[in-house]
Design a protein around this motif. Structure first.
Motif, PDB file in Angstrom:
ATOM      1  N   VAL A 511      -5.638 -11.591  -7.561  1.00 60.49           N
ATOM      2  CA  VAL A 511      -5.251 -11.089  -6.251  1.00 60.49           C
ATOM      3  C   VAL A 511      -4.425 -12.221  -5.260  1.00 60.49           C
ATOM      4  O   VAL A 511      -3.679 -11.873  -4.802  1.00 60.49           O
ATOM      5  N   LEU A 512      -5.161 -13.415  -5.384  1.00 54.34           N
ATOM      6  CA  LEU A 512      -4.478 -14.378  -4.741  1.00 54.34           C
ATOM      7  C   LEU A 512      -3.224 -14.785  -5.006  1.00 54.34           C
ATOM      8  O   LEU A 512      -2.208 -15.194  -4.293  1.00 54.34           O
ATOM      9  N   ALA A 513      -2.720 -14.391  -6.265  1.00 55.04           N
ATOM     10  CA  ALA A 513      -1.661 -14.799  -6.842  1.00 55.04           C
ATOM     11  C   ALA A 513      -0.379 -13.770  -6.211  1.00 55.04           C
ATOM     12  O   ALA A 513       0.848 -14.052  -6.161  1.00 55.04           O
ATOM     13  N   GLU A 514      -0.886 -12.843  -5.990  1.00 58.53           N
ATOM     14  CA  GLU A 514       0.387 -11.556  -5.284  1.00 58.53           C
ATOM     15  C   GLU A 514      -0.584 -11.078  -3.880  1.00 58.53           C
ATOM     16  O   GLU A 514      -0.702 -10.006  -3.834  1.00 58.53           O
ATOM     17  N   ALA A 515      -0.803 -12.027  -3.078  1.00 54.51           N
ATOM     18  CA  ALA A 515      -1.622 -11.710  -1.726  1.00 54.51           C
ATOM     19  C   ALA A 515      -0.835 -10.561  -0.910  1.00 54.51           C
ATOM     20  O   ALA A 515      -1.524  -9.560  -0.516  1.00 54.51           O
ATOM     21  N   VAL A 516       0.492 -10.652  -0.823  1.00 59.17           N
ATOM     22  CA  VAL A 516       1.016  -9.798  -0.023  1.00 59.17           C
ATOM     23  C   VAL A 516       1.175  -8.490  -0.572  1.00 59.17           C
ATOM     24  O   VAL A 516       0.858  -7.307   0.066  1.00 59.17           O
ATOM     25  N   ALA A 517       1.415  -8.232  -1.848  1.00 56.14           N
ATOM     26  CA  ALA A 517       1.424  -7.259  -2.889  1.00 56.14           C
ATOM     27  C   ALA A 517       0.150  -6.514  -2.617  1.00 56.14           C
ATOM     28  O   ALA A 517      -0.281  -5.363  -2.477  1.00 56.14           O
ATOM     29  N   ALA A 518      -1.111  -7.405  -2.729  1.00 55.26           N
ATOM     30  CA  ALA A 518      -2.446  -6.752  -2.794  1.00 55.26           C
ATOM     31  C   ALA A 518      -2.743  -6.288  -1.527  1.00 55.26           C
ATOM     32  O   ALA A 518      -3.414  -5.104  -1.427  1.00 55.26           O
ATOM     33  N   ARG A 519      -2.401  -6.536  -0.392  1.00 48.51           N
ATOM     34  CA  ARG A 519      -2.453  -6.142   1.085  1.00 48.51           C
ATOM     35  C   ARG A 519      -1.830  -4.866   1.223  1.00 48.51           C
ATOM     36  O   ARG A 519      -2.479  -3.908   1.500  1.00 48.51           O
ATOM     37  N   ARG A 520      -0.527  -4.892   0.723  1.00 45.51           N
ATOM     38  CA  ARG A 520       0.195  -3.758   0.586  1.00 45.51           C
ATOM     39  C   ARG A 520      -0.483  -2.548   0.024  1.00 45.51           C
ATOM     40  O   ARG A 520      -0.263  -1.461   0.130  1.00 45.51           O
ATOM     41  N   LEU A 521      -0.926  -2.834  -1.257  1.00 45.21           N
ATOM     42  CA  LEU A 521      -1.749  -2.009  -1.849  1.00 45.21           C
ATOM     43  C   LEU A 521      -2.855  -1.352  -1.382  1.00 45.21           C
ATOM     44  O   LEU A 521      -3.076  -0.183  -1.339  1.00 45.21           O
ATOM     45  N   ALA A 522      -3.692  -2.135  -0.623  1.00 47.09           N
ATOM     46  CA  ALA A 522      -4.769  -1.714   0.207  1.00 47.09           C
ATOM     47  C   ALA A 522      -4.218  -0.743   1.136  1.00 47.09           C
ATOM     48  O   ALA A 522      -5.020   0.218   1.620  1.00 47.09           O
ATOM     49  N   GLU A 523      -3.148  -1.134   1.894  1.00 48.37           N
ATOM     50  CA  GLU A 523      -2.638  -0.166   3.009  1.00 48.37           C
ATOM     51  C   GLU A 523      -2.025   1.060   2.387  1.00 48.37           C
ATOM     52  O   GLU A 523      -2.479   2.290   2.891  1.00 48.37           O
ATOM     53  N   LEU A 524      -1.429   1.149   1.024  1.00 45.25           N
ATOM     54  CA  LEU A 524      -0.981   2.379   0.386  1.00 45.25           C
ATOM     55  C   LEU A 524      -2.306   3.253   0.154  1.00 45.25           C
ATOM     56  O   LEU A 524      -2.083   4.419  -0.044  1.00 45.25           O
ATOM     57  N   CYS A 525      -3.453   2.848  -0.069  1.00 41.06           N
ATOM     58  CA  CYS A 525      -4.650   3.346  -0.457  1.00 41.06           C
ATOM     59  C   CYS A 525      -5.413   3.812   0.837  1.00 41.06           C
ATOM     60  O   CYS A 525      -6.469   4.574   0.843  1.00 41.06           O
ATOM     61  N   GLY A 526      -4.643   3.625   1.896  1.00 37.54           N
ATOM     62  CA  GLY A 526      -5.304   4.061   3.320  1.00 37.54           C
ATOM     63  C   GLY A 526      -6.736   3.504   3.444  1.00 37.54           C
ATOM     64  O   GLY A 526      -7.417   4.094   4.269  1.00 37.54           O
ATOM     65  N   GLY A 527      -7.220   2.305   2.938  1.00 36.08           N
ATOM     66  CA  GLY A 527      -8.322   1.828   2.946  1.00 36.08           C
ATOM     67  C   GLY A 527      -9.515   2.500   2.439  1.00 36.08           C
ATOM     68  O   GLY A 527     -10.827   2.162   2.784  1.00 36.08           O
ATOM     69  N   LEU A 528      -9.198   3.571   1.739  1.00 32.19           N
ATOM     70  CA  LEU A 528     -10.169   4.545   1.068  1.00 32.19           C
ATOM     71  C   LEU A 528     -10.715   3.766  -0.164  1.00 32.19           C
ATOM     72  O   LEU A 528     -10.030   3.586  -1.269  1.00 32.19           O
ATOM     73  N   PRO A 529     -12.148   3.313  -0.116  1.00 32.73           N
ATOM     74  CA  PRO A 529     -12.416   2.726  -1.419  1.00 32.73           C
ATOM     75  C   PRO A 529     -12.484   3.447  -2.749  1.00 32.73           C
ATOM     76  O   PRO A 529     -12.074   2.721  -3.637  1.00 32.73           O
ATOM     77  N   LEU A 530     -12.365   4.700  -2.692  1.00 31.57           N
ATOM     78  CA  LEU A 530     -12.336   5.451  -4.080  1.00 31.57           C
ATOM     79  C   LEU A 530     -10.884   5.175  -4.528  1.00 31.57           C
ATOM     80  O   LEU A 530     -10.649   4.618  -5.764  1.00 31.57           O
ATOM     81  N   ALA A 531      -9.813   5.190  -3.642  1.00 32.43           N
ATOM     82  CA  ALA A 531      -8.450   4.990  -4.027  1.00 32.43           C
ATOM     83  C   ALA A 531      -8.126   3.661  -4.374  1.00 32.43           C
ATOM     84  O   ALA A 531      -7.641   3.182  -5.301  1.00 32.43           O
ATOM     85  N   LEU A 532      -8.863   2.480  -3.700  1.00 37.77           N
ATOM     86  CA  LEU A 532      -9.076   1.449  -4.214  1.00 37.77           C
ATOM     87  C   LEU A 532      -9.487   1.061  -5.386  1.00 37.77           C
ATOM     88  O   LEU A 532      -8.843   0.132  -6.371  1.00 37.77           O
ATOM     89  N   ARG A 533     -10.585   1.601  -5.863  1.00 41.15           N
ATOM     90  CA  ARG A 533     -11.216   1.570  -7.216  1.00 41.15           C
ATOM     91  C   ARG A 533     -10.535   2.197  -8.272  1.00 41.15           C
ATOM     92  O   ARG A 533     -10.505   1.405  -9.307  1.00 41.15           O
ATOM     93  N   VAL A 534     -10.074   3.122  -8.011  1.00 40.56           N
ATOM     94  CA  VAL A 534      -9.091   3.805  -8.961  1.00 40.56           C
ATOM     95  C   VAL A 534      -7.773   2.951  -9.144  1.00 40.56           C
ATOM     96  O   VAL A 534      -7.221   2.787 -10.448  1.00 40.56           O
TER      97      VAL A 534
END
Length: 963
Positions: A511-534
């Motif tokens: 995650v640290l290797a792609e910190a910006v992309a990881a944050r973008r991924l979290a935003e695309l998942c809308g902060g929903l833990p289920l979506a993040l885990r999937v």
């Protein structure tokens, strides 16, 4: 940079403290800091600034303070520290690293101190935490009820920390120091019995028995004189111990004494791994007697208290897990893996779990992590429930069907040691037996995934020391009403916590290797833990796939829900189970919400989408809010989570839903324009195939209409874009043109792209009248933006098109706007001629509004050429066209300003100043910043008054903030 709440509300920088100004501005900053990185609605900010009914211009006052704060932060280079004050719908968000907030650092230090095994380390951290306090919390803020409640709650957390520091000193055997820190607070809070009792015990341990007895009598007299009550059980017990001269720490080096209640049986360890001392007066106590939360855990502050707080509650521990006695019942699922964050929700759950026989109601949308939160909390607090931990999945949102009450009760009774043959065969009998067994136990009962209140009531234990935690996607208001259930709402994760959850599954390195992309991924998942885990599961299964690639895939809205599913787990499946349980009419409304091109709906918009009426739509929205499928963002205003919106968009809705909502939007915007500029001609007629909604919002005054424009600005633009994309050209240009009053008041708000789209639509629609009107408005906006050469191209074509369409009013408006560009390019005489012609056209059409506009600009051109008398005569003629209450506020302000400037030019300084001051006051009262700046600017040319300069600067800051 440091933001301070623990003392005077302030912002410290390397150059000193920022000049925050008046108390209300400090109050607004405090309200934002109490909820950092979260939207704070304007209504909530208003409540923080005024105790009584707020003034009519409260929203403008709030906007002014926000603009000034933004300016101060910009001057301090706050952006380099990651600090930004942004607008989010009808709310403001102060985005910032929470480490810059003293209250957050206080909470972190206290949390770290609680986890220290060595008392000396704990003492150092508690002292550092308390050193952050520079005085009473929120000093300098306006003492509104919400801020007073928040300050009180912060003070309670500070006192709890002082008691924890005294406990740590006691564990070190430094009883004199424990007494010293407690004495200072006991003197400051003489009626707080827990402090006095703790001080007496510390004095007793320090060998100062006489002082302990004196302190008791002093406190007893105060309680009698001030409150008319006797000492409570805790203080009385401390007195009895001092009277007998007993030593608390004779049996235990930490100062914990054994009692008959604890001798001969195992006592579950507390958060320090030591036997829990029995409480007095119904409240468990720590080693030094400081009160603890229910079941024997010391209170712990957990960050700033939100505005809605009404004072602190004892918080249960959520530190290191402890162990139950081997014979204790434990039906909990395993500890959830990758759990991160949720400090606020854990604290709220601990508060809700305090007291007598509490029922905690944890609610939130599908996939938000309610079960994980509760199970995590239960495991961390297992030692507080020696009677056992019971768990049942009620499967209220499952394909497998719900268990019966008897099935759940049978499992509970078997776990509690009841022989199978002794379990009653009726639900009522089994429920009665369960309540009788629970009466003498200290149980935790978790009832997961409840569909309704009736599913829960038969399963509630009867013991006063039992805690019940219910989770549900519905708000279960019936359970709140019948059993005083305490709601604990769970929302989506912030991007930082979402990124941390990804790291817990994928590993920090990836995650640290792609910190910006990881944050973008979290935003695309809308902060929903289920979506993040999937999403994390997909990435874990394909290690060669980068986080950036996954983010790029999820950016495609048409594929997002499909990508957020693995096997039988996913966002779509979770939402399907929620929607399946809705009544048909409610599901109908939900499906149609997915067709809305905007982000927010009111009851009128929802009714237009679904083809119903506003009352029916509002009732449906209320049910959908209870089911966490929509979120109420402000009174009468709702929104959908991004993933929920995508799910609703795939549901079956009628083919006319989009056209209905576009026509509703168009008609409402037209009504707002008519109300915002009374007396002006309606800018268009409705199309022949217009779908009339069942009801439209009514606007009773210009302020109400302009408020609606402000709230709906983004959604109006999205509606126009949706109409354009669908080829509904007659709707596109009408929706944009209906926004003209807001364009007049907020001309520098970036309207050009929207107007260019409207121009394209008008031409595609083959409507010359519409094309000329859009050209005139676009040309005027470009002129105001300083793009005069571009403007001239549009403005020169507009009058001829209007004449061709037989639209004298439109031709007059186009000539006025053309005159502005001509004047800007150095042709004031040509500009004046155009205004004279425009006034004649408007007069012939009986359009006094446009005639007044033409005369105003003619007056301005006369001023530019220093023809003072002509400017004055023209201004007064325009003002005389209608009585003052018939003219729009903006028009009156501009004409009064022109008259005032002309009088100054003629040498009548007193009358000129009077006119200009009147114009400025009127502009300020309506929040018309452009008019305020123009009138005050003219005044400052003849006056060096400091007050005028301050008013001018304030209006200019607001104006520049929008550009």
């Amino acid at each position: 940079m440091e933001f301070r709440l623990l003392g005077a509300v302030s912002v410290a920088t390397g150059a000193g403290e920022l000049p925050l100004g008046p108390a209300k501005r400090r109050s607004l900053l405090a309200a934002l800091l109490l909820r950092p990185n979260r939207p704070v609605p304007v209504d909530q900010l208003t409540d923080a600034l005024w105790d009584e009914e707020p003034p009519p211009r409260a929203r403008s006052v709030v906007q002014g303070h926000v603009s000034r704060l933004r300016s101060l932060l910009a001057d301090a280079d706050a952006e380099s520290f990651g600090v930004e004050l942004v607008t989010q719908g009808t709310a403001y968000v102060l985005r910032m690293p929470e480490t810059l907030l003293d209250a957050h650092r206080f909470e972190e230090l206290v949390t770290l101190a609680r986890d220290q095994a060595a008392p000396a380390d704990a003492v150092a951290m508690y002292r550092e935490a308390l050193s952050l306090w520079q005085g009473p919390a929120l000093t300098g803020a306006y003492p509104s009820q919400p801020l007073q409640a928040a300050a009180h709650a912060l003070e309670e957390l500070r006192l709890a920390t002082v008691e924890l520091l005294a406990t740590a000193y006691t564990r070190l055997g430094e009883h004199a120091r424990a007494a010293a820190v407690l004495r200072a607070e006991a003197e400051a809070h003489p009626l707080r019995e827990s402090l006095s009792a703790a001080l007496m015990r510390a004095l007793q341990r320090a060998g100062r028995r006489s002082e302990a007895l004196d302190w008791f009598h002093r406190t007893r007299r105060l309680l009698a004189d001030e409150l008319g009550v006797d000492p409570g059980r805790e203080l009385a017990d401390a007195y009895a111990v001092a009277l007998r001269g007993e030593e608390h720490d004779a049996a235990d080096p930490t100062g914990r004494a054994s009692t008959p209640a604890t001798q001969g049986r195992r006592v579950p360890p507390d958060t320090h791994g030591q036997p829990a001392a029995p409480g007095t007066h119904g409240t468990p106590q720590a080693a030094d007697g400081t009160p603890q939360a229910a079941h024997g855990t010391p209170p712990a502050p957990h960050g700033p208290t939100p505005l809605t707080a009404h004072g602190p509650s004892p918080l249960l521990a959520h530190g290191q897990p402890t162990t139950l006695p081997p014979e204790a019942v434990d039906l909990l699922p395993r500890m959830p893996r990758g759990f991160h964050g949720r400090a606020g929700e854990l604290t709220a759950l601990s508060r809700a779990a305090a007291g007598e026989a509490p029922v905690c109601l944890v609610t939130g949308p599908a996939g938000v992590g309610k079960t994980a939160l509760v199970v995590h909390w239960a495991h961390r607090n297992r030692a507080l429930f020696p009677g056992g931990l019971l768990y049942a999945d009620l499967r209220g949102f499952s394909d497998t069907g719900e268990p019966t009450h008897l099935e759940v009760l049978r499992e509970f009774l078997l776990a509690l040691g009841v022989a199978p043959r002794r379990i009653p065969e009726s639900t009522s009998g089994a429920s009665a037996l369960f309540r009788s067994l629970a009466a003498d136990r200290q149980l935790l009962v978790v009832l997961d995934n409840a569909r309704g209140s009736e599913q829960v009531r038969e399963l509630l234990p009867g013991g006063t020391r039992c805690v019940t935690v219910v989770t549900s996607r519905y708000r279960l208001r019936g359970l709140i009403a019948s059993d005083a259930a305490r709601p604990v709402p769970v929302d989506v994760l912030e991007p930082e916590d979402g990124t941390a959850l990804l790291a817990a599954v994928l590993g920090k390195e990836r995650v640290l290797a792609e910190a910006v992309a990881a944050r973008r991924l979290a935003e695309l998942c809308g902060g929903l833990p289920l979506a993040l885990r999937v999403a994390a599961a997909r990435l874990a299964d394909q290690p060669e796939w980068s986080v950036n690639a996954m983010s790029a895939e999820l950016s495609d809205e048409s594929r997002r829900l499909s990508l957020l599913a693995v096997e039988d787990t996913g966002v779509r499946a979770a939402l399907r189970l929620t929607v399946r349980g809705l009544p048909e009419e409610i599901a109908h409304h939900f499906a149609h919400l997915g067709r809305h091109p905007g982000t927010h709906v009111d009851r009128y918009t929802a009714a237009a989408l679904a083809g119903t009426d506003p009352a029916t739509a509002e009732a449906a929205l209320d049910v959908l809010t209870s089911a966490h499928l929509v979120t109420r963002t402000a009174p009468g205003r709702w929104t959908l989570h991004d993933l929920v919106r995508l799910y609703a968009r795939d549901l079956d809705a009628g083919p006319d839903a989009v056209l209905r909502v576009l026509d509703h939007t168009m008609a409402t915007a037209l009504a707002a324009a008519d109300a915002a500029e009374p007396g002006a001609e309606s800018c268009f007629s409705l199309p022949e195939d217009f779908l009339r909604p069942s009801a439209l919002r009514e606007f009773t005054n210009p302020e109400q209409a302009m408020g609606w424009y402000t709230a709906e600005r983004d959604d109006l633009a999205l509606a126009a874009a949706a109409a354009h994309a669908a080829g509904l050209h007659s709707r596109t240009w009408r929706i944009v043109l209906a926004m003209w009053p807001q364009m007049v008041w907020r001309v520098r708000d970036g309207w050009t792209p929207l107007l260019e789209m409207a121009l394209e639509a008008a031409r595609a629609d083959g409507d010359a009248r519409a094309e000329s009107r859009v050209l005139a408005l676009l040309g005027w906006v470009l002129t105001e933006e300083g793009r005069t050469e571009e403007a001239l191209i549009h403005l020169e074509a507009a009058p001829a098109l209007a004449a061709l369409a037989g639209d004298p009013r439109g031709e007059a408006t186009a000539l006025v706007n053309l005159s502005l560009a001509q004047a800007a390019l150095g042709s004031p005489e040509e500009a004046a001629e155009g205004c004279v012609r425009a006034a004649e056209l408007a007069r012939g059409a009986g359009d006094r509004h446009t005639e007044r506009l033409a005369l105003h600009h003619l007056a301005r051109h006369h001023l530019d050429t220093r023809q003072w008398q002509r400017a004055l005569d023209t201004s007064l003629a325009a003002l005389a066209l209608d009585s003052p209450w018939d003219a729009s506020a903006a028009s009156r302000v501009l004409l009064l300003t022109a008259a005032g400037e002309a009088l100054l030019g003629l040498g009548d300084e007193a009358e000129g100043i009077r006119r200009l001051e009147g114009a400025a006051r009127e502009a300020e009262s309506f929040g018309y910043d452009e008019g305020t700046v123009r009138a005050l600017g003219a005044l400052l040319r003849v006056s060096a008054d400091v007050g005028l300069r301050a008013r001018y600067d304030t209006a200019m800051v607001r104006l520049m903030a929008r550009t």
